[in-house]
Motif scaffolding. Structure first.
Motif, PDB file in Angstrom:
ATOM      1  N   THR A  68       0.821  -1.219   0.000  1.00 43.73           N
ATOM      2  CA  THR A  68       0.000   0.000   0.000  1.00 43.73           C
ATOM      3  C   THR A  68       0.850   1.261   0.000  1.00 43.73           C
ATOM      4  O   THR A  68       0.325   2.355  -0.189  1.00 43.73           O
ATOM      5  CB  THR A  68      -0.926   0.005   1.233  1.00 43.73           C
ATOM      6  OG1 THR A  68      -0.128  -0.119   2.416  1.00 43.73           O
ATOM      7  CG2 THR A  68      -1.933  -1.125   1.149  1.00 43.73           C
ATOM      8  N   SER A  69       2.150   1.120   0.208  1.00 45.92           N
ATOM      9  CA  SER A  69       3.012   2.305   0.268  1.00 45.92           C
ATOM     10  C   SER A  69       3.522   2.743  -1.114  1.00 45.92           C
ATOM     11  O   SER A  69       4.279   3.707  -1.203  1.00 45.92           O
ATOM     12  CB  SER A  69       4.200   2.041   1.199  1.00 45.92           C
ATOM     13  OG  SER A  69       5.000   1.000   0.679  1.00 45.92           O
ATOM     14  N   LEU A  70       3.094   2.055  -2.177  1.00 46.64           N
ATOM     15  CA  LEU A  70       3.527   2.433  -3.526  1.00 46.64           C
ATOM     16  C   LEU A  70       2.881   3.758  -3.930  1.00 46.64           C
ATOM     17  O   LEU A  70       1.696   3.994  -3.674  1.00 46.64           O
ATOM     18  CB  LEU A  70       3.127   1.367  -4.548  1.00 46.64           C
ATOM     19  CG  LEU A  70       3.854   0.026  -4.508  1.00 46.64           C
ATOM     20  CD1 LEU A  70       3.210  -0.943  -5.498  1.00 46.64           C
ATOM     21  CD2 LEU A  70       5.319   0.193  -4.819  1.00 46.64           C
ATOM     22  N   SER A  71       3.678   4.566  -4.571  1.00 46.22           N
ATOM     23  CA  SER A  71       3.114   5.808  -5.091  1.00 46.22           C
ATOM     24  C   SER A  71       2.259   5.471  -6.308  1.00 46.22           C
ATOM     25  O   SER A  71       2.328   4.380  -6.863  1.00 46.22           O
ATOM     26  CB  SER A  71       4.235   6.774  -5.496  1.00 46.22           C
ATOM     27  OG  SER A  71       4.896   6.293  -6.657  1.00 46.22           O
ATOM     28  N   LEU A  72       1.441   6.415  -6.727  1.00 44.62           N
ATOM     29  CA  LEU A  72       0.572   6.213  -7.887  1.00 44.62           C
ATOM     30  C   LEU A  72       1.410   5.889  -9.131  1.00 44.62           C
ATOM     31  O   LEU A  72       1.075   4.985  -9.906  1.00 44.62           O
ATOM     32  CB  LEU A  72      -0.283   7.464  -8.131  1.00 44.62           C
ATOM     33  CG  LEU A  72      -1.256   7.392  -9.303  1.00 44.62           C
ATOM     34  CD1 LEU A  72      -2.246   6.249  -9.120  1.00 44.62           C
ATOM     35  CD2 LEU A  72      -1.979   8.705  -9.477  1.00 44.62           C
TER      36      LEU A  72
END
Length: 164
Positions: A68-72
């Motif tokens: 969930t910590s991935l950037s867009l």
């Protein structure tokens, strides 16, 4: 007229007839296993590469779902990579299946020729007038020369392996 019919029956009774179980030949002939082994050796590396990429795809999909910590931008980039890898896998899987079908067909044709030759050679040596192949409604076991044909095929396979 009756005497002509009787002569025809008498000649037919003198004819030596044999039967070959083709299904058994195609399952038990040593050449069948040799072909399977050859095709397996030929296509295994490519199949294993596709399987490895499928595992890599699953890992990438799981990473996108769980991280969930991935950037867009990172997420979109990974989704593009996933889509491209999925397409590549599908394309390679289809190409591989087509090549396997083609090679299997070619090998089956060659095997049919070898089996036909074996049946003819056994028929000549045994002085048969007629050889029937399966499927037939009924064939007495005493007419069955399948084992003799399998022995011929075994000798032929052994000769092929000893020849360079």
């Amino acid at each position: 007229m009756a005497s002509l019919l009787w002569m025809g029956l008498a000649q037919a009774q003198e004819a030596k007839i044999g039967y070959v179980d083709m299904k058994r030949l195609f399952s038990e002939a040593p050449q069948v296993q040799l072909v399977r082994d050859s095709l397996d050796r030929e296509f295994r590396p490519r199949n294993e590469a596709v399987l490895a990429d499928e595992q890599r795809l699953e890992a990438m999909e799981l990473q996108v779902q769980e991280n969930t910590s991935l950037s867009l931008t990172q997420r979109q980039s990974m989704e593009v990579d996933i889509r491209n890898l999925r397409r590549s896998i599908e394309r390679r899987r289809e190409d591989l299946a087509e090549e396997v079908r083609f090679r299997t067909s070619a090998e089956t044709n060659a095997l049919e020729e070898t089996i036909q030759l074996a049946v003819q050679e056994v028929a000549k040596v045994g002085q048969y007038d007629l050889i029937l192949t399966s499927p037939v409604a009924f064939a007495s076991p005493r007419l069955d020369i399948t084992e003799e044909v399998l022995e011929w095929l075994q000798m032929d396979a052994e000769n092929q392996q000893t020849d360079p």
